[in-house]
Write an enzyme that holds these catalytic residues in place. Structure first.
Site, mmCIF file in Angstrom:
data_model
loop_
_atom_site.group_PDB
_atom_site.id
_atom_site.type_symbol
_atom_site.label_atom_id
_atom_site.label_comp_id
_atom_site.label_asym_id
_atom_site.label_seq_id
_atom_site.Cartn_x
_atom_site.Cartn_y
_atom_site.Cartn_z
ATOM 1 N NE ARG A 1 0.733 -4.671 10.949
ATOM 2 C CZ ARG A 1 1.587 -4.417 9.964
ATOM 3 N NH1 ARG A 1 2.759 -5.014 9.915
ATOM 4 N NH2 ARG A 1 1.258 -3.566 9.019
ATOM 5 N NE ARG B 1 7.725 -1.001 9.500
ATOM 6 C CZ ARG B 1 6.610 -0.766 8.803
ATOM 7 N NH1 ARG B 1 6.690 -0.346 7.559
ATOM 8 N NH2 ARG B 1 5.428 -0.967 9.343
ATOM 9 N NE ARG C 1 -4.554 0.939 10.215
ATOM 10 C CZ ARG C 1 -3.607 0.293 9.560
ATOM 11 N NH1 ARG C 1 -3.833 -0.935 9.122
ATOM 12 N NH2 ARG C 1 -2.444 0.857 9.327
ATOM 13 N NE ARG D 1 8.780 -15.750 7.139
ATOM 14 C CZ ARG D 1 9.115 -16.385 8.268
ATOM 15 N NH1 ARG D 1 10.319 -16.203 8.781
ATOM 16 N NH2 ARG D 1 8.263 -17.188 8.876
ATOM 17 C CE LYS E 1 -2.378 -0.668 3.732
ATOM 18 N NZ LYS E 1 -1.716 -1.915 4.149
#
Length: 197
Positions: free
Chosen positions: A145, A134, A89, A126, A14
């Site tokens: 998530r 991060r 969301r 990964r 995104k």
């Protein structure tokens, strides 16, 4: 003026696609994820509150997110349009966004949905974790998530599909090809007369 939303599961690209699509249409990207990460790194009051949720892979509570987005949508640089990335969301956030835009006499023009297989999304995560280091990218956090997306955020896709605003784009393959497909799909959608438009 073009007002777009991009949505899809974690790892679907995104952020990357939002930048390219927004540049094509000449509009700013409004990314809640980037705003959250900036606030966390700067240790602002919002960032301190948001950090625990982000590191745990859960959504920042609606009252914090809604306030941030509402304030951002009033800024002058968005008067000519925008591309939302990361919000809404959940179904309640869709209602909040409707209200935010309605107060300005505005509405979304199209909603871009990126989709890709779960196993491909995990492989991307990964690689991203290794490249960027991060703290919110671990296998367990990613799977949590992804589960949240399937349980909650996918409902957002259904809402916009029901409104006739959804432009579905295959998020698998070369990023440049995906960008071209997304732009072409949105341009075709925007050029097609719709009932009530």
């Amino acid at each position: 003026m073009t007002r777009l939303l991009i949505i899809g599961p974690p790892g679907s690209g995104k952020g990357t696609q939002a930048e390219h699509i927004a540049r094509h249409f000449g509009i700013p990207v409004v990314s809640t994820g980037e705003i959250f990460r900036t606030n966390v790194s700067e240790e602002t009051e919002l960032g301190i509150q948001a950090a625990a949720y982000l590191d745990g892979g859960t959504f920042v509570p609606d009252h914090l997110t809604n306030a941030l987005v509402r304030d951002r949508l009033l800024k002058k640089d968005l008067q000519a349009g925008f591309l939302l990335d990361g919000y809404p969301r959940t179904a309640p956030q869709v209602m909040e966004l409707d209200d935010m835009l309605a107060t300005q006499g505005l509405a979304l023009d199209a909603v871009i949905e990126l989709h890709a297989p779960d196993d491909e999304l995990e492989q991307r995560m990964r690689r991203r974790a290794a490249d960027q280091g991060r703290t919110d990218d671990t296998v367990d956090v990613f799977r949590h998530r992804l589960d949240l997306y399937h349980r909650e955020t996918h409902e957002v896709v259904s809402v916009y599909a029901g409104r006739g605003l959804l432009v579905s784009v295959n998020g698998s393959g070369d990023p440049g090809d995906i960008t071209g497909q997304a732009i072409a799909a949105v341009e075709k959608f925007l050029a097609t007369p719709r009932s009530g438009a």
